[in-house]
Scaffold this motif. Structure first.
Motif, PDB file in Angstrom:
ATOM      1  N   LYS A  65       0.835  -1.211   0.000  1.00  7.27           N
ATOM      2  CA  LYS A  65       0.000   0.000   0.000  1.00  7.27           C
ATOM      3  C   LYS A  65       0.866   1.255   0.000  1.00  7.27           C
ATOM      4  O   LYS A  65       0.562   2.231  -0.690  1.00  7.27           O
ATOM      5  N   TYR A  66       1.954   1.226   0.760  1.00  4.78           N
ATOM      6  CA  TYR A  66       2.866   2.362   0.815  1.00  4.78           C
ATOM      7  C   TYR A  66       3.494   2.601  -0.558  1.00  4.78           C
ATOM      8  O   TYR A  66       3.568   3.734  -1.042  1.00  4.78           O
ATOM      9  N   GLN A  67       3.903   1.532  -1.239  1.00 10.65           N
ATOM     10  CA  GLN A  67       4.478   1.669  -2.571  1.00 10.65           C
ATOM     11  C   GLN A  67       3.429   2.194  -3.552  1.00 10.65           C
ATOM     12  O   GLN A  67       3.738   2.998  -4.434  1.00 10.65           O
ATOM     13  N   LYS A  68       2.185   1.762  -3.400  1.00  3.80           N
ATOM     14  CA  LYS A  68       1.107   2.252  -4.275  1.00  3.80           C
ATOM     15  C   LYS A  68       0.910   3.758  -4.115  1.00  3.80           C
ATOM     16  O   LYS A  68       0.610   4.447  -5.092  1.00  3.80           O
ATOM     17  N   GLU A  69       1.091   4.279  -2.898  1.00  3.63           N
ATOM     18  CA  GLU A  69       0.997   5.732  -2.698  1.00  3.63           C
ATOM     19  C   GLU A  69       2.045   6.451  -3.540  1.00  3.63           C
ATOM     20  O   GLU A  69       1.749   7.457  -4.179  1.00  3.63           O
ATOM     21  N   TYR A  70       3.273   5.939  -3.550  1.00  4.38           N
ATOM     22  CA  TYR A  70       4.308   6.521  -4.406  1.00  4.38           C
ATOM     23  C   TYR A  70       3.909   6.425  -5.876  1.00  4.38           C
ATOM     24  O   TYR A  70       4.095   7.369  -6.642  1.00  4.38           O
ATOM     25  N   HIS A  72       1.135   6.545  -7.268  1.00  4.86           N
ATOM     26  CA  HIS A  72       0.100   7.503  -7.664  1.00  4.86           C
ATOM     27  C   HIS A  72       0.513   8.950  -7.438  1.00  4.86           C
ATOM     28  O   HIS A  72       0.202   9.810  -8.251  1.00  4.86           O
ATOM     29  N   LYS A  73       1.239   9.230  -6.375  1.00  2.32           N
ATOM     30  CA  LYS A  73       1.610  10.620  -6.066  1.00  2.32           C
ATOM     31  C   LYS A  73       2.922  11.040  -6.708  1.00  2.32           C
ATOM     32  O   LYS A  73       3.134  12.206  -6.992  1.00  2.32           O
ATOM     33  N   ASN A  74       3.842  10.101  -6.902  1.00  2.00           N
ATOM     34  CA  ASN A  74       5.142  10.399  -7.502  1.00  2.00           C
ATOM     35  C   ASN A  74       5.513   9.245  -8.428  1.00  2.00           C
ATOM     36  O   ASN A  74       6.428   8.479  -8.140  1.00  2.00           O
ATOM     37  N   ASN A 137       1.521  18.136  -1.657  1.00  2.00           N
ATOM     38  CA  ASN A 137       1.973  16.823  -2.118  1.00  2.00           C
ATOM     39  C   ASN A 137       2.912  16.134  -1.130  1.00  2.00           C
ATOM     40  O   ASN A 137       3.331  15.015  -1.360  1.00  2.00           O
ATOM     41  N   ILE A 139       4.252  14.183   2.098  1.00  2.00           N
ATOM     42  CA  ILE A 139       3.792  13.152   3.022  1.00  2.00           C
ATOM     43  C   ILE A 139       4.892  12.953   4.043  1.00  2.00           C
ATOM     44  O   ILE A 139       6.054  12.776   3.687  1.00  2.00           O
ATOM     45  N   CYS A 141       6.495  10.589   6.628  1.00  2.00           N
ATOM     46  CA  CYS A 141       6.549   9.178   7.017  1.00  2.00           C
ATOM     47  C   CYS A 141       7.475   9.061   8.210  1.00  2.00           C
ATOM     48  O   CYS A 141       8.546   9.666   8.225  1.00  2.00           O
TER      49      CYS A 141
END
Length: 148
Positions: A65-70, A72-74, A137, A139, A141
């Motif tokens: 899920k964390y990789q999916k955030e990257y 989509h956002k970057n 943009n 985040i 962590c």
């Protein structure tokens, strides 16, 4: 911060592990602060191999899920939403052409400064972080890391 997204079942990932270790060694020898994090993703856990289905004992859906955030956002240029392994990011940036240029990445000024206060209350660690750049943009962590 250097992040590696990897699964144990990936044939090209041991090379990425070696690159991550090289990054850490070089940065530490130059007395540069570095935090290296490896996230084992779980989307490889369903692949059939000649020996059956391989399950990475270190994989986690939270890492995926964390990789999916990257993604989509970057996203990687031309690959919005695509997950790739291995994937290495330095301070949230992709490596151009997969190559790490230490002078570029470890000497550049960061556009965001984070200040924090940390205190302990009973058995709880309380972290208050403030960023001086109010970029939508961004985040923040937080990871608990140790050496060795």
């Amino acid at each position: 911060m250097v992040e590696l997204f990897t699964p144990e079942g990936c044939s090209s990932c041991p090379k990425a592990d070696a690159v991550l270790n090289q990054i850490v060694r070089q940065a530490r020898s130059n007395k540069q602060p570095i935090y290296a994090l490896a996230f084992h993703v779980d989307y490889w856990d369903k692949l059939n191999t000649p020996h059956g289905v391989w399950k990475d004992p270190y994989s986690s859906n939270a890492h995926t899920k964390y990789q999916k955030e990257y993604a989509h956002k970057n996203p990687i240029t031309g690959r919005k939403g695509m997950l790739v392994t291995p994937q290495i990011l330095v301070d949230g940036d992709h490596l151009p052409g997969g190559k790490l240029n230490f002078d570029t990445y470890f000497s550049k000024e960061r556009d965001q400064q984070i200040s924090q206060t940390v205190h302990k209350k009973d058995s709880t660690l309380i972290i208050i972080a403030t960023c001086d750049n109010n970029n939508a943009n961004s985040i923040l962590c937080v990871a608990l890391v140790e050496r060795g």
